[in-house]
Design an enzyme around this catalytic site. Structure first.
Site, PDB file in Angstrom:
ATOM      1  N   HIS A  74       1.020  -1.190   0.106  1.00 27.12           N
ATOM      2  CA  HIS A  74      -0.068   0.117  -0.009  1.00 27.12           C
ATOM      3  C   HIS A  74       0.905   1.393  -0.166  1.00 27.12           C
ATOM      4  CE1 HIS A  74      -3.399  -2.824   1.292  1.00 27.12           C
ATOM      5  NE2 HIS A  74      -2.109  -3.191   2.215  1.00 27.12           N
ATOM      6  N   SER A  76      14.846  21.925 -15.705  1.00 26.18           N
ATOM      7  CA  SER A  76      13.978  22.942 -16.050  1.00 26.18           C
ATOM      8  C   SER A  76      14.232  24.000 -16.527  1.00 26.18           C
ATOM      9  CB  SER A  76      13.297  22.860 -14.822  1.00 26.18           C
ATOM     10  OG  SER A  76      12.280  24.063 -14.794  1.00 26.18           O
ATOM     11  N   LYS A  81      15.577  21.884 -10.241  1.00 31.88           N
ATOM     12  CA  LYS A  81      14.961  20.594 -10.941  1.00 31.88           C
ATOM     13  C   LYS A  81      16.040  19.850 -11.392  1.00 31.88           C
ATOM     14  CE  LYS A  81      11.177  19.790 -11.346  1.00 31.88           C
ATOM     15  NZ  LYS A  81       9.844  19.956 -11.175  1.00 31.88           N
ATOM     16  N   GLU A  87      10.260   8.263 -16.883  1.00 33.35           N
ATOM     17  CA  GLU A  87       8.723   8.989 -17.165  1.00 33.35           C
ATOM     18  C   GLU A  87       8.562   8.738 -18.634  1.00 33.35           C
ATOM     19  OE1 GLU A  87       8.262  12.915 -14.550  1.00 33.35           O
ATOM     20  OE2 GLU A  87       9.893  13.094 -15.808  1.00 33.35           O
TER      21      GLU A  87
END
Ligand code: ARG
Length: 461
Positions: A160, A281, A287, A294
């Site tokens: 979980h 970024s 970043k 991804e």
């Protein structure tokens, strides 16, 4: 006399194909990649035709020489592809006729583009399945290397997405090895059905010529031939099986991606992805984005889409060949390219993933991940498991209240929950103790992980 309007089927037609319909119906834009397979199957076909007396030796030799020349023209980029000639098959045949004349016109004896294209795709896919299997094995190998390096690295195992029990990071890596091992099995199984030859089914009903299909199959390395001509030209199950296997592989890579994305976030901070596999970024200087995982996660959707496309293309086609079948190629080719790229980028990235062992360790410590061990300890001291569960639940609540891990509670504190608890409890409550205690086949103790790695490497040989 009527002027011939199309060089392949001009006889029956009074009007040439509409200019846009030509482009609309052409597959040459994407099926040219089948050229080497088209030539391979034509050479085998011509060889068989000569052996059964349908071509002279001289004709066969001219055909083979011509086809080999065409292959080299294609490789060097000299070959002129024509949209008017619609597809790879007619482009190659027209060039052959241009080069060698009448002998070239005999190559199409006893076959149709319907069985020809079905054969070409299978030859293509058989090669691709072998390449992809090789790429998966490369990824499996680098996973065993990382797993070995990190066999004793402790991280929280989750259920979980809540910290559950301490596990070895190496064990976690080997879970992906297992998934990929099943993928290899699925590819192997799929390959058997790819490796069946439709050639000789002709347009749909077979042919009147005395062809010898087993001989062509032997020349092309097919294990068997398709036994029903209608099925032979219209079957795309093998491609659907491949797409579904590819979807499962991508699903595995996508789960892995998701974990890498989570683990490399500041919130988890378990790993550092290599800089050369990430981007920054344009606006936020702090970043470092995990683009590679991804993208793999994103491309998974695309591969699922390709599977759905082909299933849908096939679902309402009456037997046998329909032009719909031409739509099988782009989803198939796209899946092969996507899958190969994703496997490659993963196999390149995995060896340079940096683990942050201290962070994983501290995070494991904060999650009361040895609670089950305490319960097991009490069971060993004679308490029924359900009662032990209750006792430990109370200790955890106490720990949370006082901001202490179970291993940080004193013996006196622990004994307030059950008097059976003694000094030997601390061995059980340590992360290392918890990990080492799970020491059986398939479990997470570093010992077992090393054992699993040994067995796994054997399977890669
Ligand atoms: N380009 C076609 C395809 O990919 C080849 C087969 C064409 N057959 C036909 N009867 N029109 O499916």
């Amino acid at each position: 006399m009527r002027e011939k309007v199309n060089q392949t089927w001009g006889g029956r037609f009074s009007k040439p194909t509409d200019e846009f319909v030509k482009i609309f119906g052409a597959s040459i834009f994407f099926d040219k990649i089948l050229a080497p397979y088209d030539i391979q199957s034509s050479i085998a076909h011509a060889t068989m035709l000569q052996e059964v007396g349908l071509l002279t030796k001289n004709e066969k030799n001219q055909i083979i020489k011509g086809l080999e020349k065409i292959l080299s023209e294609i490789k060097t980029g000299e070959f002129k592809w024509s949209v008017t000639l619609e597809d790879v098959h007619m482009n190659i045949e027209a060039r052959l006729v241009e080069m060698i004349g009448d002998a070239g016109k005999k190559l199409h004896t006893g076959r149709s583009r319907n069985d020809q294209v079905a054969t070409d795709i299978r030859l293509y896919l058989r090669d691709q399945v072998d390449d992809i299997t090789g790429e998966i094995k490369r990824l499996q190998l680098v996973l065993t290397d990382l797993a070995e390096k990190e066999a004793s690295t402790i991280m929280p195992g989750f259920t979980h997405l809540q910290a559950a029990q301490p596990i070895s990071f190496g064990h976690h890596m080997m879970a992906y090895f297992e998934m990929l091992a099943r993928d290899v099995e699925r590819l192997f199984d799929c390959r058997k059905r790819v490796n069946s030859m439709p050639l000789g089914s002709a347009a749909l009903a077979g042919t009147t010529y005395p062809i010898k299909r087993t001989r062509t199959a032997e020349l092309l390395g097919f294990e068997r031939i398709c036994l029903n001509s209608l099925d032979g030209v219209s079957d795309r199950d093998f491609a659907i099986e491949f797409l579904s296997t590819a979807s499962i592989i991508m699903m595995h890579l996508s789960r892995f991606s998701e974990e890498l994305i989570l683990w490399s976030s500041a919130q988890f901070n378990f790993i550092e992805l290599p800089d050369n596999f990430c981007t920054g970024s344009s606006i936020m200087p702090q970043k470092k984005n995990p683009d590679v995982p991804e993208l793999v996660r994103g491309k998974t959707g695309r591969v699922y889409g390709n599977l759905t496309s082909l299933l849908t293309i096939m679902k309402s086609q009456p037997l046998a060949y329909n032009k719909d079948n031409q739509e099988d190629k782009e989803p198939l080719f796209d899946t092969v390219d996507t899958l190969k790229a994703c496997l490659r980028v993963f196999a390149d990235m995995v060896p340079i993933i940096q683990t942050k062992r201290d962070n994983m360790y501290n995070s494991t410590k904060q999650g009361y991940t040895t609670a089950t061990d305490l319960a097991d300890y009490l069971v060993n001291k004679g308490l029924p498991f359900r009662d032990a569960h209750e006792v430990v639940g109370k200790s955890v609540a106490y720990g949370i209240e006082h901001q202490k891990d179970l291993s940080e509670l004193s013996l006196e504190e622990l004994q307030t929950f059950d008097s059976r608890i003694e000094n030997d409890v601390f061995e059980v409550l340590s992360l290392e103790g918890s990990l080492n205690a799970r020491n059986h086949l398939g479990a997470t103790s570093p010992n077992q992980v090393k054992q699993a790695i040994k067995i796994a490497r054997e399977t890669l040989k």
